[in-house]
Design a protein around this motif. Structure first.
Motif, short mmCIF file in Angstrom:
data_model
loop_
_atom_site.label_atom_id
_atom_site.label_comp_id
_atom_site.label_asym_id
_atom_site.label_seq_id
_atom_site.Cartn_x
_atom_site.Cartn_y
_atom_site.Cartn_z
N ALA A 74 16.61 8.15 -25.03
CA ALA A 74 16.20 8.11 -26.44
C ALA A 74 16.37 6.69 -26.98
CB ALA A 74 17.03 9.09 -27.26
N GLY A 75 15.63 6.38 -28.01
CA GLY A 75 15.73 5.06 -28.62
C GLY A 75 16.99 4.92 -29.45
N PRO A 76 17.41 3.67 -29.73
CA PRO A 76 18.60 3.44 -30.55
C PRO A 76 18.55 4.14 -31.90
CG PRO A 76 17.86 1.40 -29.54
CD PRO A 76 16.79 2.41 -29.25
N GLU A 77 17.37 4.14 -32.54
CA GLU A 77 17.27 4.79 -33.85
C GLU A 77 17.47 6.30 -33.74
OE1 GLU A 77 13.36 4.94 -31.83
OE2 GLU A 77 14.84 3.35 -32.19
N GLU A 78 17.14 6.88 -32.58
CA GLU A 78 17.34 8.32 -32.39
C GLU A 78 18.81 8.65 -32.27
OE1 GLU A 78 14.21 10.41 -29.82
OE2 GLU A 78 13.97 8.31 -29.24
#
Length: 235
Positions: free
Chosen positions: A111-115
């Motif tokens: 998953a991305g950092p923002e997730e």
């Protein structure tokens, strides 16, 4: 950092992974990492000592795995930490055992950092975090067997998630029109703030409706409520 920052405990047997998570999370003004652990036993001890709001928990670890650690933490009535499983392995057995153990979310490490930041905020707010594809798998398993665990009870069943009666529309409790509307929006993975904006009501009112819905359904949390909504055609 805010005085009311979300307190996070990171649990992973790879130090470089913990360091990466810490770097990502501490870029957010409302999140602070209060501790780390390299295995499930350390997670249980740190949860008791540090009282985090959210625990980001790996699954495959030495000494004690993340599933057992989650079960013990959730079963401890003196702790109020939400556990978000963060794992490399997109496996059904891990997913369903984690939910049965009481995890509030399931996130993959790709998953991305923002997730990751969003997952911590969602869990801290008392909401459940399930990606759409994960939700579909939970619903499919629930519809087929009546509960997400088709392999029988997992260890420590006293701490197991409570799932609503799946026997059909006749078993549906009497929800008010507003409660049914809120349940439908919960099943669409909307947060309390998003529901409040959609319905033009206060967020505190949404929390009251959600609490009433969970109580009427006999559901422990929003994950079970989402399954119930899909099972009964409300989403």
């Amino acid at each position: 950092m805010s005085r009311d920052a979300i307190r996070v405990l990171l649990v992973d047997d790879h130090a470089i992974m913990r360091a990466g998570f810490r770097m990502i999370l501490e870029t957010a003004d409302d999140i602070t990492v209060v501790g780390e652990g390299a295995d499930g036993a350390a997670a249980v001890a740190a949860a008791s000592a540090l009282r985090p709001d959210v625990i980001c928990m790996d699954i495959q670890m030495p000494e004690m795995d993340g599933i057992e650690a989650t079960r013990r933490i959730v079963a401890d009535a003196t702790l109020h930490a939400a556990v978000v499983i963060v794992t490399t392995f997109d496996r059904d057995d891990y997913l369903f055992q984690a939910l049965d153990a009481g995890a509030s979310g399931f996130l993959l490490k790709n998953a991305g950092p923002e997730e990751l930041v969003a997952a911590v905020r969602v869990a801290a707010a008392g909401d459940a975090l399930l990606a759409p594809e994960v939700t579909r798998r939970v619903i499919a398993r629930f519809a087929a067997s009546g509960s997400p665990s088709s392999e029988g009870p997992v260890r420590g069943s006293d701490a197991k998630r409570t799932w609503p009666d799946p026997t059909g529309p006749a078993s549906m409790p009497e929800l008010t029109d507003r409660e049914a509307e809120v349940l439908t929006l919960v099943a669409e993975a909307m947060s309390n703030s998003e529901i409040a904006e959609r319905l033009y009501i206060g967020e505190a009112t949404v929390k009251t409706h959600v609490s009433n819905v969970l109580q009427k359904l006999g559901a422990r949390d929003r994950v079970a409520a989402v399954v119930y909504a899909h099972r009964h055609g409300l989403a």
